[in-house]
Design a protein around this motif. Structure first.
Motif, PDB file in Angstrom:
ATOM      1  N   GLU A  35      41.656  39.166  43.728  1.00 16.37           N
ATOM      2  CA  GLU A  35      40.797  39.308  42.544  1.00 16.37           C
ATOM      3  C   GLU A  35      40.271  40.743  42.425  1.00 16.37           C
ATOM      4  O   GLU A  35      40.233  41.310  41.335  1.00 16.37           O
ATOM      5  CB  GLU A  35      39.605  38.343  42.642  1.00 16.37           C
ATOM      6  CG  GLU A  35      39.976  36.897  42.405  1.00 16.37           C
ATOM      7  CD  GLU A  35      39.741  36.494  40.962  1.00 16.37           C
ATOM      8  OE1 GLU A  35      38.576  36.394  40.552  1.00 16.37           O
ATOM      9  OE2 GLU A  35      40.751  36.275  40.267  1.00 16.37           O
ATOM     10  N   ARG A  39      41.491  43.411  39.227  1.00 14.86           N
ATOM     11  CA  ARG A  39      40.475  43.567  38.191  1.00 14.86           C
ATOM     12  C   ARG A  39      40.992  44.351  37.014  1.00 14.86           C
ATOM     13  O   ARG A  39      41.728  45.325  37.233  1.00 14.86           O
ATOM     14  CB  ARG A  39      39.257  44.291  38.764  1.00 14.86           C
ATOM     15  CG  ARG A  39      38.138  43.413  39.127  1.00 14.86           C
ATOM     16  CD  ARG A  39      36.926  44.219  39.517  1.00 14.86           C
ATOM     17  NE  ARG A  39      37.275  45.463  40.184  1.00 14.86           N
ATOM     18  CZ  ARG A  39      36.767  45.882  41.320  1.00 14.86           C
ATOM     19  NH1 ARG A  39      35.859  45.209  41.920  1.00 14.86           N
ATOM     20  NH2 ARG A  39      37.148  47.005  41.859  1.00 14.86           N
ATOM     21  N   SER A  42      41.801  38.042  36.137  1.00 16.35           N
ATOM     22  CA  SER A  42      41.399  36.999  37.073  1.00 16.35           C
ATOM     23  C   SER A  42      42.649  36.257  37.554  1.00 16.35           C
ATOM     24  O   SER A  42      43.600  36.086  36.803  1.00 16.35           O
ATOM     25  CB  SER A  42      40.445  36.024  36.373  1.00 16.35           C
ATOM     26  OG  SER A  42      40.026  35.030  37.270  1.00 16.35           O
TER      27      SER A  42
END
Length: 113
Positions: A35, A39, A42
């Protein structure tokens, strides 16, 4: 690059997370690192587990169960490590990404970023 060594973007992210996490690479920590790396996109936890299974089937990662821990209600954690083939596949994908970046920078210069 061999067929076995060809990896997709999510596989690259998961292999990178395992590389970074070393001995602390298990499902939840791998997901958190993926995650962070992806970025603002998601990534679902289920997608990470499916990718881990696929990478293990390809022989790029190996897994094992830890001893049960009281913090987990007596359950074990499945840990992951890169296999030599996984290291090679990740290295090849990084080199490809560098060539892509070099080409884009050559064409766009700094104005494209």
């Amino acid at each position: 690059m061999s067929v076995q060594g060809q990896i997709g973007q999510l596989e690259q992210l998961v292999l990178t997370a395992i590389l970074q996490l070393a001995d602390n690479a298990y499902g939840v920590t791998i997901h958190a690192t993926v995650e962070e790396l992806s970025r603002p996109r998601s990534v679902a936890l289920g997608a990470v587990y499916a990718t881990l299974d696929r990478l293990e089937d390809k022989g790029l990662v190996a897994s094992w169960l830890s001893d049960p821990t009281p913090e987990r209600g007596g359950r074990s954690k499945r840990h992951y490590r890169l296999e030599p083939a996984g290291e090679r596949a990740l290295r090849e994908s990084v080199l490809t990404a560098k060539r892509i970046c070099h080409t884009v920078e050559h064409v766009w210069g700094t104005r494209g970023w």
